[in-house]
Design an enzyme around this catalytic site. Structure first.
Site, PDB file in Angstrom:
ATOM      1  N   HIS A  17       0.838  -1.208   0.000  1.00  0.00           N
ATOM      2  CA  HIS A  17       0.000   0.000   0.000  1.00  0.00           C
ATOM      3  C   HIS A  17       0.874   1.259   0.000  1.00  0.00           C
ATOM      4  CE1 HIS A  17      -3.057  -2.666   2.315  1.00  0.00           C
ATOM      5  NE2 HIS A  17      -3.540  -2.503   1.102  1.00  0.00           N
ATOM      6  N   LYS A  41     -17.770  -7.642   7.771  1.00  0.00           N
ATOM      7  CA  LYS A  41     -16.402  -8.146   7.628  1.00  0.00           C
ATOM      8  C   LYS A  41     -15.717  -8.239   8.990  1.00  0.00           C
ATOM      9  CE  LYS A  41     -13.073  -7.335   3.962  1.00  0.00           C
ATOM     10  NZ  LYS A  41     -12.585  -6.382   2.954  1.00  0.00           N
ATOM     11  N   ARG A  90      -1.726  -5.878  -8.715  1.00  0.00           N
ATOM     12  CA  ARG A  90      -0.633  -6.823  -8.477  1.00  0.00           C
ATOM     13  C   ARG A  90      -0.557  -7.914  -9.520  1.00  0.00           C
ATOM     14  NH1 ARG A  90      -2.589  -7.719  -2.418  1.00  0.00           N
ATOM     15  NH2 ARG A  90      -4.476  -7.235  -3.560  1.00  0.00           N
ATOM     16  N   SER A 127      -2.461  -7.905   2.607  1.00  0.00           N
ATOM     17  CA  SER A 127      -2.800  -7.822   4.041  1.00  0.00           C
ATOM     18  C   SER A 127      -3.148  -9.191   4.586  1.00  0.00           C
ATOM     19  CB  SER A 127      -3.977  -6.861   4.248  1.00  0.00           C
ATOM     20  OG  SER A 127      -3.601  -5.541   3.963  1.00  0.00           O
TER      21      SER A 127
HETATM   22  P1  ADP Z   1      -9.579  -4.431  -0.013  1.00  0.00           P
HETATM   23  O1  ADP Z   1     -10.187  -4.437   1.328  1.00  0.00           O
HETATM   24  O2  ADP Z   1     -10.313  -3.644  -1.052  1.00  0.00           O
HETATM   25  O3  ADP Z   1      -9.101  -5.783  -0.486  1.00  0.00           O
HETATM   26  P2  ADP Z   1      -6.848  -3.777   0.479  1.00  0.00           P
HETATM   27  O4  ADP Z   1      -6.527  -3.001   1.691  1.00  0.00           O
HETATM   28  O5  ADP Z   1      -6.444  -5.199   0.466  1.00  0.00           O
HETATM   29  O6  ADP Z   1      -8.345  -3.537   0.198  1.00  0.00           O
HETATM   30  O7  ADP Z   1      -6.215  -3.092  -0.816  1.00  0.00           O
HETATM   31  C1  ADP Z   1      -6.537  -1.820  -1.233  1.00  0.00           C
HETATM   32  C2  ADP Z   1      -5.804  -1.522  -2.528  1.00  0.00           C
HETATM   33  O8  ADP Z   1      -4.417  -1.722  -2.350  1.00  0.00           O
HETATM   34  C3  ADP Z   1      -6.192  -2.373  -3.729  1.00  0.00           C
HETATM   35  O9  ADP Z   1      -6.188  -1.564  -4.882  1.00  0.00           O
HETATM   36  C4  ADP Z   1      -5.074  -3.365  -3.841  1.00  0.00           C
HETATM   37  O10 ADP Z   1      -4.887  -3.822  -5.163  1.00  0.00           O
HETATM   38  C5  ADP Z   1      -3.916  -2.510  -3.409  1.00  0.00           C
HETATM   39  N1  ADP Z   1      -2.795  -3.303  -2.935  1.00  0.00           N
HETATM   40  C6  ADP Z   1      -2.783  -4.154  -1.888  1.00  0.00           C
HETATM   41  N2  ADP Z   1      -1.573  -4.737  -1.770  1.00  0.00           N
HETATM   42  C7  ADP Z   1      -0.804  -4.235  -2.773  1.00  0.00           C
HETATM   43  C8  ADP Z   1       0.546  -4.455  -3.211  1.00  0.00           C
HETATM   44  N3  ADP Z   1       1.349  -5.315  -2.605  1.00  0.00           N
HETATM   45  N4  ADP Z   1       0.980  -3.763  -4.287  1.00  0.00           N
HETATM   46  C9  ADP Z   1       0.152  -2.893  -4.925  1.00  0.00           C
HETATM   47  N5  ADP Z   1      -1.118  -2.659  -4.582  1.00  0.00           N
HETATM   48  C10 ADP Z   1      -1.592  -3.316  -3.521  1.00  0.00           C
END
Ligand code: ADP
Length: 150
Positions: A17, A41, A90, A127
């Site tokens: 992120h 959730k 990703r 995450s």
């Molecule tokens: P959600 O609850 O929508 O799954 P996340 O917190 O997992 O949200 O992710 C939010 C955003 O961050 C998404 O656009 C996801 O693709 C991006 N993201 C998460 N991990 C990575 C990473 N390692 N590299 C690039 N983008 C990421």
């Protein structure tokens, strides 16, 4: 002012992120990290902690704000005068998922979604994997910013 909303759960914020945020700062005047509240959730970290991990990380970066929201992301963007949504990509699964959401958001509003391709060093980080490592007492320090603590 070019303001973008970066929506997500950030449970917790990872180096993936922060890579997207730091690179997004070259494109936007302000990025609002918008933590969506979804009552159905289950989260590992309470909302307050997810917010504080981010606030602490960006305490010296006035262009990054943290907010929480319920409901549609496009409505939140409109309420906060943001014309862009920032998302990270990703892999092909992310692309397919994000494509449908971005098309829908365009149908509902004139907000543009801007995608940044993950950096090679952080492309595998999610995450959910971080939470798994934490639950099993693994060393998560290489996956998250220093402000994230179990
Ligand atoms: P959600 O609850 O929508 O799954 P996340 O917190 O997992 O949200 O992710 C939010 C955003 O961050 C998404 O656009 C996801 O693709 C991006 N993201 C998460 N991990 C990575 C990473 N390692 N590299 C690039 N983008 C990421």
């Amino acid at each position: 002012m070019r303001r973008a909303v970066f929506p997500g759960s950030f449970d917790p914020i990872t180096l993936g992120h922060s890579d997207i945020i730091n690179r997004g700062l070259h494109l936007f005047d302000e990025i609002i990290l918008a933590i969506g509240i979804n009552a159905d959730k289950k989260y590992m970290f309470e909302l307050e902690r997810r917010v504080s991990f981010i606030e602490e990380l960006y305490k010296d970066e006035p262009k990054v704000k943290v907010m929480t929201y319920k409901g549609l992301t496009v409505n939140f963007c409109q309420q906060n005068d943001a014309h862009f949504i920032l998302r990270g990509l990703r892999n092909p699964a992310d692309f397919e998922f994000e494509k449908a959401i971005a098309h829908t958001n365009r149908l509902l509003s004139d907000i543009e979604t801007v995608f940044l391709l993950t950096s090679t060093k952080t492309s595998y980080i999610s995450s959910s994997i971080v939470r798994d490592v934490m639950r099993n007492d693994g060393d998560y320090s290489l996956l998250v910013p220093k402000t994230v603590q179990k």
